[in-house]
Design a protein around this motif. Structure first.
Motif, PDB file in Angstrom:
ATOM      1  N   THR A  87       0.828  -1.217   0.000  1.00 42.02           N
ATOM      2  CA  THR A  87       0.000   0.000   0.000  1.00 42.02           C
ATOM      3  C   THR A  87       0.858   1.261   0.000  1.00 42.02           C
ATOM      4  N   GLU A  88       2.161   1.127  -0.154  1.00 44.17           N
ATOM      5  CA  GLU A  88       3.059   2.283  -0.186  1.00 44.17           C
ATOM      6  C   GLU A  88       3.047   2.932  -1.570  1.00 44.17           C
ATOM      7  N   PRO A  89       3.604   4.146  -1.656  1.00 45.88           N
ATOM      8  CA  PRO A  89       3.745   4.770  -2.981  1.00 45.88           C
ATOM      9  C   PRO A  89       4.821   4.071  -3.794  1.00 45.88           C
ATOM     10  N   GLY A  90       4.743   4.222  -5.109  1.00 48.25           N
ATOM     11  CA  GLY A  90       5.741   3.615  -5.976  1.00 48.25           C
ATOM     12  C   GLY A  90       5.282   3.555  -7.411  1.00 48.25           C
ATOM     13  N   CYS A  91       5.962   2.730  -8.198  1.00 48.85           N
ATOM     14  CA  CYS A  91       5.638   2.560  -9.612  1.00 48.85           C
ATOM     15  C   CYS A  91       5.236   1.110  -9.869  1.00 48.85           C
ATOM     16  N   ILE A 114       7.296  -4.831 -21.331  1.00 47.67           N
ATOM     17  CA  ILE A 114       6.621  -3.810 -20.517  1.00 47.67           C
ATOM     18  C   ILE A 114       5.726  -2.975 -21.431  1.00 47.67           C
ATOM     19  N   ILE A 115       4.420  -2.968 -21.134  1.00 48.58           N
ATOM     20  CA  ILE A 115       3.480  -2.231 -21.991  1.00 48.58           C
ATOM     21  C   ILE A 115       2.928  -0.977 -21.311  1.00 48.58           C
ATOM     22  N   TYR A 116       3.145  -0.850 -19.987  1.00 44.08           N
ATOM     23  CA  TYR A 116       2.685   0.368 -19.317  1.00 44.08           C
ATOM     24  C   TYR A 116       3.443   0.536 -18.010  1.00 44.08           C
ATOM     25  N   VAL A 117       3.796   1.781 -17.712  1.00 43.82           N
ATOM     26  CA  VAL A 117       4.409   2.154 -16.440  1.00 43.82           C
ATOM     27  C   VAL A 117       3.556   3.243 -15.813  1.00 43.82           C
ATOM     28  N   GLY A 118       3.191   3.051 -14.559  1.00 36.28           N
ATOM     29  CA  GLY A 118       2.391   4.061 -13.865  1.00 36.28           C
ATOM     30  C   GLY A 118       2.925   4.305 -12.471  1.00 36.28           C
ATOM     31  N   LYS A 119       2.487   5.385 -11.854  1.00 40.00           N
ATOM     32  CA  LYS A 119       2.877   5.719 -10.493  1.00 40.00           C
ATOM     33  C   LYS A 119       1.627   5.710  -9.631  1.00 40.00           C
ATOM     34  N   ALA A 120       1.796   5.587  -8.336  1.00 35.84           N
ATOM     35  CA  ALA A 120       0.637   5.531  -7.449  1.00 35.84           C
ATOM     36  C   ALA A 120       1.012   5.980  -6.050  1.00 35.84           C
ATOM     37  N   LYS A 121       0.047   6.599  -5.374  1.00 40.85           N
ATOM     38  CA  LYS A 121       0.214   6.924  -3.962  1.00 40.85           C
ATOM     39  C   LYS A 121       0.051   5.659  -3.126  1.00 40.85           C
ATOM     40  N   ASN A 122      -0.842   4.770  -3.595  1.00 41.47           N
ATOM     41  CA  ASN A 122      -1.091   3.489  -2.951  1.00 41.47           C
ATOM     42  C   ASN A 122      -1.112   2.436  -4.058  1.00 41.47           C
ATOM     43  N   LEU A 123      -0.054   1.645  -4.123  1.00 40.43           N
ATOM     44  CA  LEU A 123       0.094   0.715  -5.243  1.00 40.43           C
ATOM     45  C   LEU A 123      -1.066  -0.273  -5.329  1.00 40.43           C
ATOM     46  N   ARG A 124      -1.466  -0.870  -4.199  1.00 42.82           N
ATOM     47  CA  ARG A 124      -2.526  -1.878  -4.239  1.00 42.82           C
ATOM     48  C   ARG A 124      -3.837  -1.286  -4.729  1.00 42.82           C
ATOM     49  N   GLY A 167       1.151  -9.832 -16.622  1.00 43.24           N
ATOM     50  CA  GLY A 167       1.941  -9.842 -15.403  1.00 43.24           C
ATOM     51  C   GLY A 167       2.160  -8.445 -14.863  1.00 43.24           C
ATOM     52  N   ILE A 168       2.489  -8.372 -13.573  1.00 48.07           N
ATOM     53  CA  ILE A 168       2.681  -7.078 -12.899  1.00 48.07           C
ATOM     54  C   ILE A 168       3.972  -7.128 -12.091  1.00 48.07           C
ATOM     55  N   ASP A 169       4.690  -6.015 -12.096  1.00 45.20           N
ATOM     56  CA  ASP A 169       5.822  -5.835 -11.199  1.00 45.20           C
ATOM     57  C   ASP A 169       5.689  -4.453 -10.582  1.00 45.20           C
ATOM     58  N   PHE A 170       6.417  -4.197  -9.514  1.00 46.60           N
ATOM     59  CA  PHE A 170       6.304  -2.882  -8.876  1.00 46.60           C
ATOM     60  C   PHE A 170       7.624  -2.519  -8.208  1.00 46.60           C
ATOM     61  N   VAL A 191       6.899  12.011  -4.855  1.00 50.80           N
ATOM     62  CA  VAL A 191       7.838  12.717  -5.729  1.00 50.80           C
ATOM     63  C   VAL A 191       8.841  11.735  -6.314  1.00 50.80           C
ATOM     64  N   GLU A 192       9.345  10.826  -5.474  1.00 49.66           N
ATOM     65  CA  GLU A 192      10.261   9.811  -5.976  1.00 49.66           C
ATOM     66  C   GLU A 192       9.573   8.919  -7.011  1.00 49.66           C
ATOM     67  N   ALA A 193       8.266   8.669  -6.817  1.00 50.61           N
ATOM     68  CA  ALA A 193       7.508   7.861  -7.787  1.00 50.61           C
ATOM     69  C   ALA A 193       7.428   8.569  -9.135  1.00 50.61           C
ATOM     70  N   PHE A 194       7.213   9.881  -9.113  1.00 50.56           N
ATOM     71  CA  PHE A 194       7.193  10.670 -10.358  1.00 50.56           C
ATOM     72  C   PHE A 194       8.525  10.524 -11.092  1.00 50.56           C
ATOM     73  N   ILE A 195       9.617  10.697 -10.348  1.00 54.29           N
ATOM     74  CA  ILE A 195      10.948  10.647 -10.960  1.00 54.29           C
ATOM     75  C   ILE A 195      11.225   9.267 -11.546  1.00 54.29           C
ATOM     76  N   LEU A 196      10.920   8.223 -10.755  1.00 53.36           N
ATOM     77  CA  LEU A 196      11.156   6.856 -11.210  1.00 53.36           C
ATOM     78  C   LEU A 196      10.295   6.528 -12.431  1.00 53.36           C
ATOM     79  N   GLU A 197       9.038   6.978 -12.414  1.00 56.22           N
ATOM     80  CA  GLU A 197       8.145   6.702 -13.546  1.00 56.22           C
ATOM     81  C   GLU A 197       8.735   7.229 -14.843  1.00 56.22           C
ATOM     82  N   ASN A 198       9.233   8.456 -14.821  1.00 57.55           N
ATOM     83  CA  ASN A 198       9.813   9.043 -16.034  1.00 57.55           C
ATOM     84  C   ASN A 198      11.046   8.283 -16.484  1.00 57.55           C
ATOM     85  N   THR A 199      11.863   7.862 -15.531  1.00 65.02           N
ATOM     86  CA  THR A 199      13.064   7.094 -15.884  1.00 65.02           C
ATOM     87  C   THR A 199      12.691   5.793 -16.578  1.00 65.02           C
TER      88      THR A 199
END
Length: 516
Positions: free
Chosen positions: A9-13, A23-33, A58-61, A68-76
């Motif tokens: 339930t943490e933030p991340g990508c 990989i067909i899509y990358v997204g960011k989230a405040k709450n991954l689940r 399939g899904i990875d995270f 903010v770190e999720a935004f940066i990682l998503e763009n990378t």
């Protein structure tokens, strides 16, 4: 079924994979689940997201400490993997630059790319403003426009609008000083250049070099006029970006205005598929490659993490504002109006024409006929075709009148209409949605009779030049359209293009006739 309950339930990508492991899509989230689960629990997904969900195997995270770190990682991750279902931020238009070449006597001209030697200024949003500025710089500073230095002076040299380095009239050092001054204008330092020119003018006047002083005076006046035209509101001490968009049939049409200390310095246009959270994704992707300004003006609120992310990129505070009234709201409305014109202007014209002419279908394809002659000699016809409101020049046609002697515009119109649609039928081509005739009731009647004889049922209208009156079959009086209405102006635009095309063909024939 994709398992999402084990996600944190943490933030991340999060990363979605297809059956091949791509990989067909990358997204960011405040709450991954919560965010990932929403893809599989909702029934109101847009079409593109439905296609995405259907392709997920399939899904990875990756968990991050903050949004903010999720935004940066998503763009990378997006830049690295270029996923199929993420927004493709290709600018809808490519704008031209002004190029100062790297030559002993530099040339100043328009360039579409920036891959050559020399220096580039721009890009310029308005072609007219760019060309006006280029014309002013060439004339003001006597800069050459020739690709290669000629052996003899050209017309511009004779009339004094070029310093004519081809003749040795000006030294390389003096010419380069003129180029430096032109580049000062291109860099926006008009005020500093005017100050320098004033000092030079005073010095020349003191030495009684009045001719040179008057030349500098004229340059100063032209630059002051240019500065006034470009002046909007230079009292602001910060930069702004204004973003607005329209969503239509699953596509986002977005425009971003760059405002440099109160002066509009550029705009960018984008189109991409509508997805949930597209505005936040756009902002994250765009500002990963462009330094954020102090202020970003948006039409709708976004997550607070966006402002934090932009502030992180900038290394200073970025304000994200959603104005409800006042000057900033007016700027937002202006951007939206530009979106409407840039992306929907032609559709608006077609809708209006359909409504005002009571057409059964949207007039996507329009063909217009015109006749040109000189006292009955070298009579020719033209046909121009407009597709989705724009000239379709590859399908223009021209006709040399074969069966008419003397002046008979009615018979000439009948001939070209018959030839056009007889051949179109024979070749199996598609008929237009509207036929337009340059002329009045007589020309309209002649063309209508031909269509009836050929068994072709296509709406037809005529536009008479003097009062811009619109006639349709079955009515003795023109339609109640004002000449400045959108529909009437569009028909005038098409008629004028047909007339231009006919006149050009007619002149070419006359040149061949009188050639020795």
């Amino acid at each position: 079924m994709i398992e999402t309950q084990t996600l944190p339930t943490e933030p991340g990508c999060y990363l979605f994979f297809d059956s091949t492991g791509t990989i067909i899509y990358v997204g960011k989230a405040k709450n991954l689940r919560r965010r990932v689960s929403s893809y599989f629990s909702r029934n109101d997904l847009d079409p593109k997201t439905k296609r995405l969900v259907a392709a997920i195997a399939g899904i990875d995270f990756i968990v991050t400490d903050t949004e903010v770190e999720a935004f940066i990682l998503e763009n990378t991750l997006i830049k690295k993997h270029q996923p199929k279902y993420n927004i493709d931020l290709k600018d809808s238009k490519s704008y031209a630059y002004i190029h100062v070449t790297d030559e002993p006597y530099p040339r100043v001209h328009v360039a579409r790319g920036t891959d050559g030697n020399g220096r580039y200024y721009g890009p310029f949003v308005s072609a007219r403003e760019r060309d006006d500025l280029l014309r002013l710089l060439k004339s003001l500073f006597g800069l050459r426009s020739c690709r290669r230095l000629p052996r003899r002076p050209c017309l511009r040299a004779h009339i004094g609008s070029c310093s004519a380095p081809c003749t040795g009239r000006i030294s390389e050092e003096d010419y380069r000083e003129r180029v430096r001054r032109a580049e000062a204008v291109l860099k926006g330092d008009i005020t500093g250049l005017i100050r320098t020119l004033r000092e030079e003018m005073a010095a020349h006047a003191e030495r009684q070099e009045y001719e040179r002083a008057m030349e500098l005076r004229d340059q100063i006046a032209a630059l002051e006029s240019l500065r006034e035209r470009q002046h909007v509101d230079r009292q602001k001490t910060y930069n702004e970006d204004i973003v607005n968009y329209i969503v239509s049939e699953g596509t986002v049409y977005l425009m971003l205005f760059n405002v440099d200390r109160g002066t509009l310095s550029g705009k960018r246009e984008y189109t991409f598929d509508e997805t949930e959270g597209f505005l936040e994704e756009f902002l994250a992707r765009y500002y990963a490659d462009h330094e954020p300004p102090e202020e970003v003006i948006l039409p709708v609120p976004v997550d607070d993490a966006v402002a934090s992310y932009l502030s992180h990129l900038r290394g200073g505070k970025v304000r994200v504002i959603v104005p409800q009234r006042g000057e900033k709201k007016n700027l937002l409305d202006l951007v939206r109006k530009n979106v409407e014109i840039a992306f929907f202007g032609d559709r608006i014209k077609l809708d209006e024409l359909k409504r005002r002419l009571h057409l059964p279908e949207l007039p996507v394809a329009i063909e217009c006929f015109d006749i040109s002659h000189l006292s009955g000699t070298a009579m020719v016809g033209s046909m121009v075709r407009f597709l989705w409101g724009k000239p379709d020049k590859k399908n223009y046609r021209r006709f040399r009148i074969r069966t008419i002697e003397g002046i008979d515009d009615f018979a000439a119109i009948a001939e070209v209409v018959r030839r056009r649609y007889t051949r179109l039928r024979k070749e199996g081509g598609e008929l237009p949605d509207l036929i337009l005739i340059d002329g009045g009731k007589g020309q309209l009647a002649a063309a209508t009779a031909v269509l009836k004889d050929l068994g072709i049922k296509v709406p037809i209208a005529a536009i008479a030049k003097r009062e811009e009156e619109i006639f349709v079959p079955g009515f003795s009086h023109p339609l109640p359209l004002e000449r400045h209405e959108r529909a009437s102006l569009f028909l005038q635009e098409i008629r004028d293009e047909a007339h231009r095309f006919a006149i050009t063909y007619h002149r070419n024939l006359r040149k061949k006739t009188i050639a020795p």
